[in-house]
Scaffold this motif. Sequence first.
Motif, mmCIF file in Angstrom:
data_model
loop_
_atom_site.group_PDB
_atom_site.id
_atom_site.type_symbol
_atom_site.label_atom_id
_atom_site.label_comp_id
_atom_site.label_asym_id
_atom_site.label_seq_id
_atom_site.Cartn_x
_atom_site.Cartn_y
_atom_site.Cartn_z
ATOM 1 N N ILE B 119 0.840 -1.201 0.000
ATOM 2 C CA ILE B 119 0.000 0.000 0.000
ATOM 3 C C ILE B 119 0.868 1.241 0.000
ATOM 4 C CG2 ILE B 119 -1.645 1.345 1.375
ATOM 5 C CD1 ILE B 119 -2.769 -1.331 2.369
ATOM 6 N N GLU B 120 1.909 1.214 0.840
ATOM 7 C CA GLU B 120 2.807 2.380 0.899
ATOM 8 C C GLU B 120 3.468 2.632 -0.441
ATOM 9 O OE1 GLU B 120 4.977 3.187 4.903
ATOM 10 O OE2 GLU B 120 4.981 1.025 4.581
ATOM 11 N N TYR B 121 3.939 1.556 -1.089
ATOM 12 C CA TYR B 121 4.604 1.711 -2.383
ATOM 13 C C TYR B 121 3.643 2.293 -3.414
ATOM 14 C CZ TYR B 121 8.814 -1.034 -1.183
ATOM 15 O OH TYR B 121 9.989 -1.490 -0.652
ATOM 16 N N THR B 122 2.397 1.800 -3.389
ATOM 17 C CA THR B 122 1.424 2.300 -4.366
ATOM 18 C C THR B 122 1.181 3.785 -4.156
ATOM 19 O OG1 THR B 122 0.361 0.172 -3.992
ATOM 20 C CG2 THR B 122 -0.749 1.692 -5.479
ATOM 21 N N THR B 123 1.078 4.173 -2.881
ATOM 22 C CA THR B 123 0.878 5.588 -2.579
ATOM 23 C C THR B 123 2.041 6.424 -3.105
ATOM 24 O OG1 THR B 123 0.050 4.753 -0.480
ATOM 25 C CG2 THR B 123 0.165 7.144 -0.734
ATOM 26 N N LYS B 124 3.254 5.894 -2.931
ATOM 27 C CA LYS B 124 4.423 6.618 -3.413
ATOM 28 C C LYS B 124 4.352 6.804 -4.917
ATOM 29 C CE LYS B 124 6.502 6.800 0.509
ATOM 30 N NZ LYS B 124 5.160 6.507 1.027
ATOM 31 N N TRP B 125 3.950 5.764 -5.597
ATOM 32 C CA TRP B 125 3.859 5.850 -7.054
ATOM 33 C C TRP B 125 2.860 6.925 -7.457
ATOM 34 C CZ3 TRP B 125 6.272 4.561 -11.335
ATOM 35 C CH2 TRP B 125 5.583 4.601 -12.556
ATOM 36 N N GLU B 126 1.726 6.956 -6.751
ATOM 37 C CA GLU B 126 0.701 7.949 -7.087
ATOM 38 C C GLU B 126 1.180 9.362 -6.825
ATOM 39 O OE1 GLU B 126 -2.423 6.544 -4.648
ATOM 40 O OE2 GLU B 126 -2.915 4.882 -5.999
ATOM 41 N N HIS B 127 2.052 9.525 -5.840
ATOM 42 C CA HIS B 127 2.573 10.852 -5.527
ATOM 43 C C HIS B 127 3.847 11.193 -6.283
ATOM 44 C CE1 HIS B 127 0.307 10.685 -1.408
ATOM 45 N NE2 HIS B 127 -0.478 10.920 -2.431
ATOM 46 N N HIS B 128 4.174 10.389 -7.281
ATOM 47 C CA HIS B 128 5.362 10.639 -8.094
ATOM 48 C C HIS B 128 6.633 10.652 -7.271
ATOM 49 C CE1 HIS B 128 3.068 11.664 -11.722
ATOM 50 N NE2 HIS B 128 2.213 12.191 -10.889
ATOM 51 N N LEU B 129 6.703 9.738 -6.322
ATOM 52 C CA LEU B 129 7.903 9.685 -5.485
ATOM 53 C C LEU B 129 8.766 8.475 -5.787
ATOM 54 C CD1 LEU B 129 6.394 10.849 -2.086
ATOM 55 C CD2 LEU B 129 7.937 12.102 -3.577
ATOM 56 N N VAL B 130 8.430 7.738 -6.823
ATOM 57 C CA VAL B 130 9.268 6.597 -7.192
ATOM 58 C C VAL B 130 10.393 7.105 -8.082
ATOM 59 C CG1 VAL B 130 9.378 4.414 -8.420
ATOM 60 C CG2 VAL B 130 7.387 4.965 -7.019
ATOM 61 N N PRO B 131 11.646 6.865 -7.727
ATOM 62 C CA PRO B 131 12.763 7.435 -8.502
ATOM 63 C C PRO B 131 12.755 6.952 -9.945
ATOM 64 C CG PRO B 131 13.541 6.516 -6.435
ATOM 65 C CD PRO B 131 12.113 6.127 -6.563
ATOM 66 N N GLY B 132 13.235 7.811 -10.807
ATOM 67 C CA GLY B 132 13.256 7.482 -12.224
ATOM 68 C C GLY B 132 12.590 8.611 -13.003
ATOM 69 N N SER B 133 12.136 8.304 -14.192
ATOM 70 C CA SER B 133 11.588 9.351 -15.051
ATOM 71 C C SER B 133 10.269 9.894 -14.513
ATOM 72 C CB SER B 133 11.406 8.795 -16.466
ATOM 73 O OG SER B 133 10.778 7.534 -16.392
ATOM 74 N N HIS B 134 9.598 9.146 -13.657
ATOM 75 C CA HIS B 134 8.277 9.526 -13.154
ATOM 76 C C HIS B 134 8.367 10.451 -11.935
ATOM 77 C CE1 HIS B 134 4.007 8.750 -13.421
ATOM 78 N NE2 HIS B 134 3.924 8.377 -12.168
ATOM 79 N N PHE B 135 9.619 10.652 -11.450
ATOM 80 C CA PHE B 135 9.779 11.343 -10.167
ATOM 81 C C PHE B 135 9.542 12.835 -10.301
ATOM 82 C CE2 PHE B 135 11.266 11.293 -5.859
ATOM 83 C CZ PHE B 135 11.882 12.518 -5.657
ATOM 84 N N GLU B 136 8.778 13.368 -9.331
ATOM 85 C CA GLU B 136 8.538 14.815 -9.318
ATOM 86 C C GLU B 136 8.625 15.336 -7.902
ATOM 87 O OE1 GLU B 136 5.119 14.864 -12.715
ATOM 88 O OE2 GLU B 136 4.741 16.002 -10.870
#
Lengths: 125, 220, 555
Positions: B119-136
């Motif tokens: 759940i935590e990882y999914t939340t991070k993804w939604e908040h653009h906190l996963v490192p890489g091109s998606h990160f904001e």
Amino acid sequence: MEHHSHVKSYLTVYAILLVLVVLTVAVSLVKAGALAFPIAMSIASIKALLIVLIFMHVKDETPMVQLYAFVGVVWLGLFFAFTLADYMTRNNTNTLLPIQIEAMEPGVLHGEHGGHGDATAPAHH
Amino acid sequence: MSAHADSPPFLRHQFDDVLQQRTSAALGMWAFLLTEVMFFGGLFTAYTVYRYWYYPEWDQASRQLDVYLGAFNTFVLLTSSLTMAFAVDSAATGKQKALRRNILLTLFFGIVFVGIKGIEYTTKWEHHLVPGSHFEWHGMSGLRVPAIELFYVFYFIMTGLHAFHMLIGFGLLFTLWIQARMGKFSPEYYTPVEMIGLYWHFVDIIWVFLFPLLYLMDRS
Amino acid sequence: MKRNYLNANYSIWSWLLTGDHKRIAILYLISITLFFFIGGAAAVLFRLELLTPQGDLVIPEDYNKLFTLHGVVMVFFFMVPSIPAVLGNFLLPIMIGARDLAFPKLNLASWYLYIIGGIFTLCALLQGGVDTGWTFYTPYSSTYSNTAVLSAALGVFVVGFSSILTALNFIITTHTMRAPGMTWFRLPLFIWSNYATSLIIMLGTPVLAITVMLVGVERFCHVGIFDPRLGGDPVLFQHLFWFYSHPAVYIMLLPSLGVVSELIACFSHKRIFGYEFVAFSSLAIAILGFLVWGHHMFVTGQSMYAGFVFSFISMLVAIPSAIKVFNWTATLYKGSISWSTPMMYALGFIGLFTIGGLTGLFLATMAIDVHVHDTYFVVAHFHYIMVGGAVMGYLGGIHFWWPKMTGRMYPEGWGRVSAVLIFAGFNLTFFPQFILGYLGMPRRYYVYPDEFQVLNVMSSAGASVLGLGYLLPLGYLIWSLKYGKKVGKNPWHAYGLEWETDSPPPTFNFDVMPVVTRPAYDYDTEAIEQQYAESDPQDQLTAPPPEYDLVNTKH
């Protein structure tokens, strides 16, 4: 082989562990400054020690097993100590590399010879 | 020669007696855990260096983690350690039903833990906190943003590696449960239960350090 | 023919699924020999290139790939496993009086991991090679290189676990499975060395594993752990890498030091002088070896103060090595010396290792290191220790225990010729490199100034002699399997439990499990001369077992 039930000591340790979790979260919510990190690590170490001694039975184990457990901690400690000995005694007042300072604040390096951009230096911990 | 005709079925041929076998297993598991300490240790050392370098940015980054969810997860994992300790105890005192129950409980709490992490990882993804091109990241400029991203790199690698070890633990626990059902363990022989217990407690200890390092930098 | 571990079962599955430590040792022997010649072939190619100052044999990128292949294969797939996985696996249980290692299945798993790691690394080769050097420095390896870094990193990661499983087995076995009467101070020094080596493997290799994993993550996910553009520190990689890789050189060296102790004792027909000192010196090298890694990083911008500490401890680590050399010399004094092939390798080891070790002191001195870092001086230094030292110890051990492992003796004349060729070829190859390095020729360069050509030609000429020297044993050892003279239990009249069982040994090592009553290297006692003259050495072990010293197992 004789085996006395350890259930009571497990429950006691469990209760202490839960209390320590609450404590460590509470401490982080309070402004502790430079002490925050040592306190958090001390609490974590106590928790780890309880788990190792009681849950993992190291308290009742042979000296050789106890030595193995001890050596692991010591070896990691040496790794930390010697590596941080490098980072914490380097001569920089600013740990950012010149290319980074340049990217953040273009031109600052050309004005000053040697480029110690202290105005933009982040606070260290 | 090797084991005599009257030696127990669980005594392996290379050992002279059960005591030697059990001692070897215990020392072997502890030696393995030592390697795991050094394995995670390298990661912790790298973490420490960058935390030292980028404290303000990492402080900001860590505040995005849900400390209460993390604390709850810590409770869950500690509980699984308790039930694992109970399992070893049940095995040693010959309580077969309790042994099976405690193994399943340990597995259950472990799965809850990993579920919450999911759940935590999914939340991070939604908040653009996963490192890489998606990160904001908003609110900081220039190269401070890579420093923030670096926090999340370590967050994902450290908790990911920890979760991977938990998945291996699930496999081990499941195998243990099957073996318990087959009646393999008794007060005379429950070494696998003990050894997997040691592994499980070790994975718990890693989390005990990960939680304050990642979640509790400074919430004041 | 009597049943032994070789003829117990001829099926392929009895080899591929074996739990017998001796068979696993043979599987390793075949695999590492293959990798040795792959790594050697790479060296032949780049030494050919270096015959001329210009780049004319290979393009620069391919030159980089050649020295990387040489380094990766030689370090991870030959040197690290060589003595432990072959000689250690074969001999350790026999030397301590056990039926097998503590964890035979983990032992087999270790070989399969070695093979899998090897396959990944060969995949890297098939994908066009890697050009980062075996040291994988970032950010080149993590971001900028366009070569098969991931495959190679995966190969190194996997073979690290192979190493760890072997080490774990050795440590536990030594603790819990010694025969009655085999106290710690009656163990052969070969066991002490392998024990110390195993400690290093357990504590260091996991850090290498996490380090290559981080490089892999950085490459695969395009994040910045070691990339300065993204806030990373390349020097951090070096800290993590050398924390393993310096102890790794002791992993490669220590077992060989143990072999030399065995050879010197046997071929001086004398007890090793200062047994306890030699035993503890292995532990001292293991411990101190973990605290010196920064001496590879003096010129990287590492703190000068950290540099002082690393430099000082690097000086200290020379002491236990010197203690061994002094004790071996004292053992030789007034000994009854025989000039067998293994002895020639052992004596060659002592001389070459001493040179290599002393030049290490130059490198440990920061001021000198600034001048010779990344030059051929470093290359010569480590080859003197690794090749002049460790490989010669390995070959000495292979020759010494070959009759025990195979039941056949190799042709002694050819053995001596090869030893001389290797010694001569080695010195011709690497001594000029000390001079080249001091004069300033950088390492890993495919071109050089014209004035360095003479020394480079000497070095390449030496390399061809050395290569011939290595090919000869490959030939005559295989030849001896069919045509070599058959031997009995103790062809060298040596002392040790392995010489009291058949050649080749039975599957469970002994027909009757031994009980030990005599000290290590009991060569001086007159009784031994008589006992070894007797046809059945098993009779000597009839004394009642004393109080023995197994691991304290109180509950």
